[in-house]
Design a protein around this motif. Structure first.
Motif, PDB file in Angstrom:
ATOM      1  N   UNK A  95      43.620  -8.991 -16.796  1.00  0.00           N
ATOM      2  CA  UNK A  95      44.108 -10.150 -16.136  1.00  0.00           C
ATOM      3  C   UNK A  95      44.632  -9.745 -15.060  1.00  0.00           C
ATOM      4  N   UNK A  96      44.867 -10.596 -13.979  1.00  0.00           N
ATOM      5  CA  UNK A  96      45.585 -10.645 -12.810  1.00  0.00           C
ATOM      6  C   UNK A  96      46.992 -10.828 -12.777  1.00  0.00           C
ATOM      7  N   UNK A  97      47.790  -9.953 -12.271  1.00  0.00           N
ATOM      8  CA  UNK A  97      49.175 -10.342 -12.332  1.00  0.00           C
ATOM      9  C   UNK A  97      49.708 -10.347 -11.050  1.00  0.00           C
ATOM     10  N   UNK A  98      50.152 -11.765 -10.702  1.00  0.00           N
ATOM     11  CA  UNK A  98      50.869 -11.984  -9.478  1.00  0.00           C
ATOM     12  C   UNK A  98      52.177 -12.077  -9.500  1.00  0.00           C
ATOM     13  N   UNK A  99      52.925 -11.584  -8.554  1.00  0.00           N
ATOM     14  CA  UNK A  99      54.264 -11.359  -8.588  1.00  0.00           C
ATOM     15  C   UNK A  99      54.826 -11.839  -7.289  1.00  0.00           C
ATOM     16  N   UNK A 100      56.215 -12.315  -7.092  1.00  0.00           N
ATOM     17  CA  UNK A 100      56.704 -12.513  -6.003  1.00  0.00           C
ATOM     18  C   UNK A 100      57.981 -12.021  -5.858  1.00  0.00           C
ATOM     19  N   UNK A 101      58.549 -11.226  -4.661  1.00  0.00           N
ATOM     20  CA  UNK A 101      59.518 -10.546  -4.614  1.00  0.00           C
ATOM     21  C   UNK A 101      60.263 -10.903  -3.485  1.00  0.00           C
ATOM     22  N   UNK A 102      61.750 -11.108  -3.638  1.00  0.00           N
ATOM     23  CA  UNK A 102      62.441 -11.515  -2.451  1.00  0.00           C
ATOM     24  C   UNK A 102      62.620 -12.890  -1.996  1.00  0.00           C
ATOM     25  N   UNK A 103      62.893 -13.179  -0.756  1.00  0.00           N
ATOM     26  CA  UNK A 103      63.350 -14.667  -0.556  1.00  0.00           C
ATOM     27  C   UNK A 103      62.187 -15.503  -0.691  1.00  0.00           C
ATOM     28  N   UNK A 104      62.556 -16.800  -0.965  1.00  0.00           N
ATOM     29  CA  UNK A 104      61.579 -17.672  -1.074  1.00  0.00           C
ATOM     30  C   UNK A 104      61.397 -18.421   0.385  1.00  0.00           C
TER      31      UNK A 104
ATOM     32  N   UNK B 203      59.128 -13.026  13.356  1.00  0.00           N
ATOM     33  CA  UNK B 203      58.735 -12.926  11.949  1.00  0.00           C
ATOM     34  C   UNK B 203      57.388 -11.845  12.118  1.00  0.00           C
ATOM     35  N   UNK B 204      57.324 -11.304  10.967  1.00  0.00           N
ATOM     36  CA  UNK B 204      56.167 -10.020  11.213  1.00  0.00           C
ATOM     37  C   UNK B 204      55.506 -10.454   9.749  1.00  0.00           C
ATOM     38  N   UNK B 205      54.432  -9.865   9.410  1.00  0.00           N
ATOM     39  CA  UNK B 205      53.569  -9.907   8.060  1.00  0.00           C
ATOM     40  C   UNK B 205      53.018  -8.725   7.558  1.00  0.00           C
ATOM     41  N   UNK B 206      51.806  -8.641   7.064  1.00  0.00           N
ATOM     42  CA  UNK B 206      51.353  -7.494   6.441  1.00  0.00           C
ATOM     43  C   UNK B 206      50.939  -6.401   7.499  1.00  0.00           C
ATOM     44  N   UNK B 207      50.914  -6.744   8.804  1.00  0.00           N
ATOM     45  CA  UNK B 207      50.651  -5.568   9.699  1.00  0.00           C
ATOM     46  C   UNK B 207      51.781  -4.478   9.779  1.00  0.00           C
ATOM     47  N   UNK B 208      52.705  -4.801   8.989  1.00  0.00           N
ATOM     48  CA  UNK B 208      53.782  -3.973   9.115  1.00  0.00           C
ATOM     49  C   UNK B 208      54.040  -2.940   7.692  1.00  0.00           C
ATOM     50  N   UNK B 209      53.073  -3.358   6.894  1.00  0.00           N
ATOM     51  CA  UNK B 209      52.854  -2.760   5.563  1.00  0.00           C
ATOM     52  C   UNK B 209      52.344  -1.130   5.779  1.00  0.00           C
ATOM     53  N   UNK B 210      52.830  -0.180   5.218  1.00  0.00           N
ATOM     54  CA  UNK B 210      52.198   0.933   5.479  1.00  0.00           C
ATOM     55  C   UNK B 210      51.849   1.695   4.032  1.00  0.00           C
TER      56      UNK B 210
ATOM     57  N   UNK C  96      52.661 -10.094  -4.577  1.00  0.00           N
ATOM     58  CA  UNK C  96      51.905  -8.753  -4.949  1.00  0.00           C
ATOM     59  C   UNK C  96      50.832  -9.223  -5.921  1.00  0.00           C
ATOM     60  N   UNK C  97      49.657  -8.221  -6.197  1.00  0.00           N
ATOM     61  CA  UNK C  97      48.675  -8.713  -6.882  1.00  0.00           C
ATOM     62  C   UNK C  97      48.381  -7.278  -7.724  1.00  0.00           C
ATOM     63  N   UNK C  98      48.310  -7.500  -8.977  1.00  0.00           N
ATOM     64  CA  UNK C  98      47.833  -6.289  -9.721  1.00  0.00           C
ATOM     65  C   UNK C  98      46.920  -6.576 -10.720  1.00  0.00           C
ATOM     66  N   UNK C  99      45.760  -5.760 -10.842  1.00  0.00           N
ATOM     67  CA  UNK C  99      44.825  -5.921 -11.958  1.00  0.00           C
ATOM     68  C   UNK C  99      45.090  -4.912 -12.962  1.00  0.00           C
ATOM     69  N   UNK C 100      45.322  -5.473 -14.011  1.00  0.00           N
ATOM     70  CA  UNK C 100      45.534  -4.514 -15.334  1.00  0.00           C
ATOM     71  C   UNK C 100      46.592  -3.266 -15.041  1.00  0.00           C
ATOM     72  N   UNK C 101      46.250  -2.129 -15.048  1.00  0.00           N
ATOM     73  CA  UNK C 101      47.054  -1.013 -14.707  1.00  0.00           C
ATOM     74  C   UNK C 101      46.991  -0.400 -13.514  1.00  0.00           C
ATOM     75  N   UNK C 102      46.193  -1.109 -12.553  1.00  0.00           N
ATOM     76  CA  UNK C 102      46.195  -0.560 -11.348  1.00  0.00           C
ATOM     77  C   UNK C 102      47.496  -0.550 -10.792  1.00  0.00           C
ATOM     78  N   UNK C 103      47.671   0.036  -9.343  1.00  0.00           N
ATOM     79  CA  UNK C 103      48.748  -0.116  -8.528  1.00  0.00           C
ATOM     80  C   UNK C 103      48.870  -1.311  -7.919  1.00  0.00           C
ATOM     81  N   UNK C 104      50.032  -2.004  -7.607  1.00  0.00           N
ATOM     82  CA  UNK C 104      50.121  -3.597  -7.318  1.00  0.00           C
ATOM     83  C   UNK C 104      49.923  -3.328  -5.582  1.00  0.00           C
TER      84      UNK C 104
END
Length: 169
Positions: free
Chosen positions: A30-39, A114-121, A83-91
């Motif tokens: 199953x897919x696990x979806x989580x939210x971290x931080x500010x809403x 504002x910035x988005x996913x382009x800043x994720x390394x 974030x999205x995670x599938x079973x035991x894979x890395x989020x």
């Protein structure tokens, strides 16, 4: 007739067992979806205006920042990540928003960005060792390499014939 109904029950049992086994095996996928931080509330974020708002009004509108800048004018950052995670894979990040509220010297809002996913390394470790610059020493060299070096003349050891005595003379 009796034999065919017995076969039907056996087939039904096998089918039921197969369905239960498939459900158990796929439940780990199953897919696990989580939210971290500010809403993020777009309406509240859009209401922050440079030149009008200050630190107190931003905190009253958006709340306490996720973190703030330690040097400079003390910019505030509001971080939100899904974030999205599938079973035991890395989020993996699906979406991210970094809201930066900059202040001038008087504490008034000077800029909102504002910035988005382009800043994720993506950082990939290389093997089980961290590459370092310098000498490559074995375990025994690390353990026994300093024998005789402690207190040697000229190495910062105190009180030898070349250094001052305990009275400074």
């Amino acid at each position: 007739m009796r034999q065919s109904s017995h076969r039907f029950r056996g087939g039904r049992l096998i089918l039921t067992t197969a369905v239960i086994a498939a459900a158990v095996m796929t439940s780990g996928c199953t897919r696990i979806r989580t939210h971290q931080g500010y809403q993020v509330d777009k309406l509240l974020v859009d209401s922050i205006q440079p030149g009008i708002d200050n630190r107190a009004s931003v905190e009253a509108t958006l709340g306490t920042p996720t973190f703030s800048e330690q040097f400079g004018q003390g910019d505030w950052y509001y971080l939100s990540r899904d974030m999205r995670q599938l079973a035991f894979a890395s989020p993996k990040p699906v979406s991210q928003t970094v809201l930066r509220v900059s202040f001038d010297g008087a504490g008034n809002v000077s800029k909102v960005s504002r910035t988005g996913l382009e800043t994720v390394q993506k950082i990939s470790p290389s093997g089980d060792k961290t590459p370092t610059l310098g000498r490559h020493r074995s375990l025994f060299q690390e353990i026994f390499g300093n024998i005789g070096a402690v207190g040697a003349g000229g190495m910062g050891g105190g009180g030898g014939p070349t250094g001052p005595g305990p009275n400074g003379s």
